[in-house]
Design an enzyme around this catalytic site. Structure first.
Site, PDB file in Angstrom:
ATOM      1  N   SER A  27       4.630   2.534   7.929  1.00 45.05           N
ATOM      2  CA  SER A  27       4.314   1.388   7.084  1.00 45.05           C
ATOM      3  C   SER A  27       5.513   0.985   6.231  1.00 45.05           C
ATOM      4  O   SER A  27       6.120   1.812   5.552  1.00 45.05           O
ATOM      5  CB  SER A  27       3.140   1.721   6.170  1.00 45.05           C
ATOM      6  OG  SER A  27       1.961   1.925   6.904  1.00 45.05           O
TER       7      SER A  27
ATOM      8  N   HIS B 153       0.813  -1.220   0.000  1.00 44.46           N
ATOM      9  CA  HIS B 153       0.000   0.000   0.000  1.00 44.46           C
ATOM     10  C   HIS B 153       0.848   1.272   0.000  1.00 44.46           C
ATOM     11  O   HIS B 153       0.323   2.359  -0.267  1.00 44.46           O
ATOM     12  CB  HIS B 153      -0.985  -0.007   1.188  1.00 44.46           C
ATOM     13  CG  HIS B 153      -0.377   0.299   2.515  1.00 44.46           C
ATOM     14  ND1 HIS B 153      -0.052  -0.685   3.430  1.00 44.46           N
ATOM     15  CD2 HIS B 153      -0.038   1.474   3.108  1.00 44.46           C
ATOM     16  CE1 HIS B 153       0.435  -0.122   4.522  1.00 44.46           C
ATOM     17  NE2 HIS B 153       0.455   1.185   4.357  1.00 44.46           N
TER      18      HIS B 153
ATOM     19  N   ASP C 290       0.209  -7.506   1.353  1.00 44.50           N
ATOM     20  CA  ASP C 290       0.666  -6.127   1.554  1.00 44.50           C
ATOM     21  C   ASP C 290       2.185  -6.046   1.599  1.00 44.50           C
ATOM     22  O   ASP C 290       2.765  -5.299   2.392  1.00 44.50           O
ATOM     23  CB  ASP C 290       0.067  -5.529   2.830  1.00 44.50           C
ATOM     24  CG  ASP C 290       0.201  -4.004   2.872  1.00 44.50           C
ATOM     25  OD1 ASP C 290       0.300  -3.396   1.793  1.00 44.50           O
ATOM     26  OD2 ASP C 290       0.225  -3.440   3.984  1.00 44.50           O
TER      27      ASP C 290
END
Length: 431
Positions: free
Chosen positions: A181, A76, A106
């Protein structure tokens, strides 16, 4: 005087407790570990475009896994990006190429040019060895604040129901925020044990953070490096939780497993004899503790492999052996030995409307043609219908892939194409 002496002695004793080795061991010094890891952590910035227009900038974190410049991060973080750049610990920035990106886990793999760089890579550990209560550190760039580190403990392992069913998340109480992230989760040995992925609720500070186990991320990264995509095993079932009422009704020995509530026709599960209402409790020796374990275990197995499933039917022990195919990709399932990539096309089943419009009963429709592929060179276009290969009639996508497999060593194929202008034969040269 005696009272004062007692107070002084007591204070000294309390101070000795605070600085004692036992106390120090409970709260480790992370400074050397941080100095060791930080040169391997990068900040990632992406330009996002839509319909040719720049619509914004985003970013995240990542970490260097080899001296060739490969970097692991989140899908993402780089998804839908027009340009990806990487900023190293020394402040220098480089353009990065996306090697592959996998939405289901992911995980993404990117690469920077290393001609003039001396990169420091991290050491990958094993999330299997991680223990609940163990200290871990998260590195990254929360809110674009680069080279930030936070610490906490592992709260739980194998956590499902918070994201992808293909990821048994590591839950921690480490502070992870927007921008973290893709950064590494590090144990006290200096090894990466996970990729920071998300918090449970971005609107509320809940103290619940989730990371992708490094064993899974490394496996995905290796497939992305080799193939540019991830091919997973596919069983062909839908499932739900086995609750206490189900256990009581069937008089099962323990709570756990996955209750099958749907079986896809012609799927590996259907061919193995699995039916709706069956309960799967074990997959190739791996216990299915809850229903979310089923897709994870199946997805780790190679297409074409035979998998043994144990469980219950109507409260009685039962077992099945299923031969997996590759998991659905862009709307279809393909067999393990599919030769589709040699043609350079993607196909799908034909809807009733298209059948009536073209006046055909069988075939598959071409959904995509890769530029420069054998199919494109032979004149095949998106929207064409393939109804025959080397004299064998094609009825649906499953037959298409089976026929391709039959001729996987062929240097050319004779294909019957139907389009708006009519039908004709084309020869696709594969070598």
């Amino acid at each position: 005087m005696k009272k004062n002496l007692i107070l002084i002695t007591t204070a000294a004793w309390l101070l000795s407790l605070l600085v004692s080795p036992a106390k120090a061991e409970r709260f480790p010094d992370f400074t050397k570990l941080v100095e060791e890891i930080q040169p391997s952590v990068v900040s990632i910035k992406v330009d996002i475009r839509q319909r040719g227009r720049a619509i914004g900038k985003a970013g995240g974190s990542g970490f260097i896994i080899d001296t060739k410049g490969h970097i692991l991060t989140n899908h993402h973080v780089v998804n839908n990006s027009d340009r990806v750049s990487v900023k190293l610990h020394n402040g220098r920035e480089y353009d990065a190429k996306i090697i592959g990106s996998d939405a289901l886990t992911d995980v993404a793999l990117i690469k920077i040019d290393t001609d003039d760089l001396k990169l420091k890579s991290v050491e990958l550990g094993s999330s299997r060895d991680l223990k609940v209560g163990e200290w871990v550190l998260a590195f990254g760039a929360p809110f674009n604040l680069e080279q930030t580190v936070t610490a906490g403990i592992v709260s739980a392992k194998g956590r499902g129901g918070v994201g992808s069913p293909f990821v048994p998340f590591i839950q921690t109480d480490v502070a992870i925020n927007s921008g973290n992230s893709g950064g590494p989760l590090i144990n006290l040995a200096g090894e990466v044990v996970g990729i920071n992925s998300m918090i449970y609720n971005p609107m509320v500070s809940t103290g619940l953070s989730f990371s992708i186990p490094i064993d899974l991320a490394d496996s995905v990264g290796q497939q992305l490096a080799s193939n540019g995509e991830v091919i997973r095993g596919y069983l062909g079932v839908r499932y739900e939780e086995v609750d206490a009422g189900m256990v009581d009704y069937f008089e099962l020995p323990t709570v756990g497993g996955a209750l099958i509530n749907h079986v896809e026709p012609e799927s590996p599960a259907a061919k193995a004899g699995i039916k709706r209402g069956d309960i799967i409790t074990e997959i190739d020796g791996n216990r299915v503790k809850n229903h979310q374990d089923l897709p994870y275990f199946i997805a780790q197995m190679e297409p074409g492999s035979n998998v043994k499933l144990n469980g219950y039917r109507n409260g009685k022990d039962t077992s099945f052996t299923a031969k997996l195919v590759a998991r659905e990709f862009n709307g279809r399932s393909i067999s393990a030995e599919s030769d589709e990539n040699r043609l350079g096309i993607e196909v799908k089943n034909i809807g009733n409307g298209a059948r009536q419009q073209l006046g055909i009963d069988t075939g598959v429709i071409v959904a995509k043609v890769e530029p420069g592929s054998p199919a494109q060179r032979s004149g095949i276009s998106q929207g064409d219908v393939i109804s025959e290969i080397n004299g064998v009639e094609i009825g649906n996508t499953n037959q298409f892939y089976k026929v391709l497999n039959q001729f996987k060593t062929a240097s050319k194929l004779l294909v019957l194409i139907t389009s708006q202008s009519g039908s004709d034969y084309r020869v696709i040269y594969l070598k």
